[in-house]
Design an enzyme around this catalytic site. Structure first.
Site, short mmCIF file in Angstrom:
data_model
loop_
_atom_site.label_atom_id
_atom_site.label_comp_id
_atom_site.label_asym_id
_atom_site.label_seq_id
_atom_site.Cartn_x
_atom_site.Cartn_y
_atom_site.Cartn_z
N ASP A 143 0.98 -1.14 -0.11
CA ASP A 143 -0.11 0.05 -0.05
C ASP A 143 0.82 1.19 -0.06
O ASP A 143 1.57 1.59 0.96
CB ASP A 143 -0.85 -0.19 1.20
CG ASP A 143 -1.83 1.25 1.39
OD1 ASP A 143 -1.86 2.25 0.43
OD2 ASP A 143 -2.20 1.42 2.63
N ASN B 235 -0.32 4.46 -0.32
CA ASN B 235 -1.03 5.83 -0.21
C ASN B 235 -1.56 5.92 1.41
O ASN B 235 -2.28 6.73 1.82
CB ASN B 235 -1.93 6.11 -1.16
CG ASN B 235 -2.98 5.15 -1.34
OD1 ASN B 235 -3.22 4.25 -0.61
ND2 ASN B 235 -3.81 5.25 -2.46
N ASP C 204 -3.85 3.74 2.83
CA ASP C 204 -5.54 3.61 2.73
C ASP C 204 -5.69 2.22 3.22
O ASP C 204 -6.88 1.75 3.39
CB ASP C 204 -6.28 3.90 1.46
CG ASP C 204 -5.84 3.06 0.36
OD1 ASP C 204 -5.06 2.31 0.60
OD2 ASP C 204 -6.61 3.14 -0.73
N ASP D 94 -1.71 -1.42 -3.98
CA ASP D 94 -2.23 -0.47 -5.19
C ASP D 94 -1.35 -0.50 -6.27
O ASP D 94 0.15 -1.16 -6.15
CB ASP D 94 -2.37 0.88 -4.92
CG ASP D 94 -1.34 1.59 -3.89
OD1 ASP D 94 -0.29 1.36 -4.19
OD2 ASP D 94 -1.48 2.29 -2.82
N ASP E 164 -5.21 -10.37 -15.31
CA ASP E 164 -6.12 -11.43 -15.13
C ASP E 164 -7.31 -11.36 -16.25
O ASP E 164 -8.10 -10.34 -15.94
CB ASP E 164 -6.68 -11.62 -13.66
CG ASP E 164 -6.82 -12.93 -13.16
OD1 ASP E 164 -7.09 -13.89 -13.89
OD2 ASP E 164 -6.27 -13.19 -11.93
N ASP F 139 -9.12 -16.84 -16.21
CA ASP F 139 -9.71 -17.45 -15.09
C ASP F 139 -11.07 -18.22 -15.50
O ASP F 139 -11.66 -17.77 -16.29
CB ASP F 139 -10.11 -16.41 -14.35
CG ASP F 139 -11.01 -16.43 -13.04
OD1 ASP F 139 -10.42 -17.06 -12.02
OD2 ASP F 139 -12.16 -16.33 -13.11
N GLU G 27 -6.59 -21.40 -16.75
CA GLU G 27 -7.08 -22.18 -15.36
C GLU G 27 -8.11 -23.16 -15.95
O GLU G 27 -9.14 -23.27 -15.82
CB GLU G 27 -7.79 -21.28 -14.62
CG GLU G 27 -8.08 -21.69 -13.20
CD GLU G 27 -9.03 -20.80 -12.20
OE1 GLU G 27 -8.79 -21.06 -11.02
OE2 GLU G 27 -9.78 -20.33 -12.66
N HIS H 130 -3.69 -17.35 -5.07
CA HIS H 130 -4.87 -16.78 -4.39
C HIS H 130 -6.04 -17.55 -3.91
O HIS H 130 -6.98 -16.99 -2.97
CB HIS H 130 -5.30 -15.38 -5.19
CG HIS H 130 -5.90 -15.69 -6.33
ND1 HIS H 130 -5.40 -16.44 -7.39
CD2 HIS H 130 -7.21 -15.71 -6.88
CE1 HIS H 130 -6.20 -16.59 -8.28
NE2 HIS H 130 -7.33 -16.18 -8.05
N ASP H 131 -6.16 -18.74 -4.46
CA ASP H 131 -7.22 -19.55 -4.09
C ASP H 131 -7.17 -20.71 -3.27
O ASP H 131 -7.87 -21.39 -3.51
CB ASP H 131 -8.04 -20.02 -5.75
CG ASP H 131 -8.99 -19.11 -6.38
OD1 ASP H 131 -9.57 -18.16 -5.58
OD2 ASP H 131 -9.04 -18.95 -7.53
#
Length: 556
Positions: A21, A23, A25, A29, A98, A200, A257, A330-331
């Site tokens: 990150d 910035n 928040d 990003d 993706d 995907d 995938e 990520h899955d």
């Protein structure tokens, strides 16, 4: 095999929301990725796949796209994206985005028009079907649970189809106009300088348009929608059209995938004449999945099944092409937790797993944090963000489990384990953000982080750097890229071993993947030990005496 530009590379996946990150928040990003490009380059990475950053309401963490031509403001701007592509190119890193085109978001302008007028032109961009006297057209179950059908607002007997969440309506690939829109969008991005796309959920684009009930496989009377893709033909026509229109003109890399392919189908999916450049090697790292629900999964990954599935996968591929080899993404839960018993976690077990994967035939594909040994965290129910995890918790409760048992299962298998913030330092929020992170940081960041591991020669991070350099070295690049894969010592207890052969050259990787010492009697004379994870290798005559999680690469 025709040699391609990406064959001898190393790849890395970023989950942008959790990477860095810039910035404050609390959300990773694009500028955060740009700031870490030197780190990625130093790791030895040539290809960078970034999970979705398109405009999205984030019902499914970006896999529900409302505008394919816009960057979601939480990640930055299109100018930021163009800067990222340019800065990556300076470092000879190719960017993959993706491609989520089985479905879009219910907030996409196409779907809004379709709901306003289901019988109009945009209604044909989706699967809108009449029900059976107000009931759903068929009994298929979505990936996230519940029916694949949702009523069109304002209509009693019209339903739209969604393989995933109801906010992710499936696009109608049978409609040539839809395909043209998709191809136009892909080429628009390729013109911006992308190296390609990771594609995907693509195996779901072909539907059984008879909408016939399937035999129920659960007490809800439904059947899993993934079974549909196994019983319909014709998907190859769509996929080859996409390759020729969108990837061949740019020499682009397309990684699909595509799961659980039959052996006779592999040659159609990858290689010089395949639909994709490569596909992910899911079968070996999914060997723990013994059923469709978390409660049916084994933990940790059964060693024999993993070893057997790897050998089977490599034999099935033959010379057809390369797969992208992974232990996590990520899955999935973290590989260091899935493959390694909790009591055995440490430098040697994590580096043994690294060597097994990176030295295999195929494209080595790391996931952010894998290179420092990031692992699963302990969860409270209210901390989960993932739709699938929350659905699986309810399934476990409905099956009669106590809440604490259901929570433990979900803690093991949740996709959120891979989505916790990247651990950069031992300081505030693991150095991920100056603000409040969107997801809890793993509490072990004080011991597992980039800052400390960069300083320590014997760290997991520096081992990964040496391992990738070894794979890409002038002396061993050819054999580790194009050499055959032949499993050895397949009957030995907890020994993961294979040979790589190319011409007269031969390497053997032998690993004792257990917490107990082991002994292997060598059947071949080896001249050199060329890569290890322990400082010293012990031989006793022809016997290789292996310490717990010791891995040795030998050269004939």
């Amino acid at each position: 095999m025709k040699r391609e530009w990406w064959h001898d590379k190393a790849a890395y996946q970023i989950y942008p929301k959790s990477f860095y990150d810039s910035n404050g928040d609390g959300i990773g990003d694009i500028q955060g990725i740009i700031r870490k490009l030197d780190y990625i380059q130093d790791l030895g990475i040539d290809i960078l796949w970034i999970s979705p950053m398109f405009q999205s309401p984030m019902v499914d963490n970006g896999y529900d796209i409302s505008d394919y031509y816009a960057i979601d403001p939480m990640f930055g701007t299109m100018e930021d994206m163009e800067e990222l592509i340019a800065e990556a190119k300076k470092r000879k890193i190719s960017i993959l985005m993706d491609l989520v085109v089985n479905h879009c978001s219910s907030e996409h302008k196409w779907f809004k028009e379709a709901m306003r007028d289901p019988d109009g032109p945009y209604g044909k961009y989706f699967y809108i079907v009449d029900g059976k006297d107000g009931e759903v057209p068929c009994n298929w179950r979505s990936y996230f649970g519940g029916s694949v059908w949702e009523k069109v607002p304002g209509y009693d007997n019209k339903f739209y189809f969604h393989s995933f969440a109801k906010e992710q309506p499936d696009l109608n690939w049978e409609n040539p106009q839809v395909r043209e829109e998709i191809y136009k969008m892909i080429c628009w991005w390729m013109e911006k300088g992308l190296g390609g796309f990771r594609i995907d959920a693509i195996m779901n684009i072909k539907k059984d348009l008879t909408w016939t009930d399937l035999p129920a496989d659960g007490p809800d009377g439904m059947a899993d929608v993934y079974k549909v893709s196994q019983k319909v033909d014709g998907i190859g026509d769509f996929l080859m059209e996409m390759r020729r229109r969108c990837f061949d003109p740019y020499d682009g890399l397309a990684i699909g995938e595509a799961m659980f392919l039959k052996e006779e189908a592999v040659k159609h999916f990858i290689g010089e004449n395949g639909y994709f450049s490569s596909i992910f090697a899911f079968e070996p790292c999914h060997a723990y999945r013994k059923g469709k629900n978390y409660k049916d999964y084994e933990w940790p990954q059964p060693f024999e099944d993993w070893r057997e599935e790897t050998a089977k996968n490599q034999r099935m591929l033959g010379d057809a092409g390369f797969e992208a080899n992974i232990i996590e993404n990520h899955d999935q839960p973290r590989g260091s937790s899935l493959f390694i018993p909790e009591e055995d976690y440490g430098f040697y077990s994590v580096t043994a797993l690294a060597a097994i994967i990176v030295c295999q035939r195929g494209l080595p594909f790391l996931y952010q944090g894998q290179e420092i040994g990031m692992c699963n965290r302990k969860w409270k129910l209210e901390e989960f963000n993932d739709l699938e995890t929350l659905s699986q918790y309810e399934i476990s409760i409905d099956a009669g489990m106590k809440p604490e048992e259901a929570l433990e299962i979900c803690s093991h298998h949740s996709r959120d384990n891979a989505r916790t913030p990247m651990q950069w330092t031992h300081g505030k929020n693991a150095g991920f953000s100056e603000g409040t992170p969107w997801m809890p940081v793993n509490e072990n960041y004080t011991k597992i982080n980039v800052e400390d591991e960069e300083k320590e020669y014997g760290s997991v991070l520096n081992y990964y750097k040496r391992l990738i350099r070894f794979r890409k070295s002038e002396e061993y690049k050819e054999i580790l890229t194009y050499g055959s894969y032949d499993p050895i010592y397949e009957d030995a207890d907890h020994i993961f071993a294979y040979e790589r052969k190319l011409g007269e050259k031969k390497l053997a990787l032998i690993c004792n993947f257990s917490g107990q010492p082991s002994r292997v009697t060598l059947e071949t004379e080896y001249e050199n030990v060329v890569f290890v994870n322990y400082e010293q290798t012990t031989m006793q005559g022809r016997d290789l005496l292996l310490k717990p999680y010791e891995v040795v690469v030998l050269e004939v």
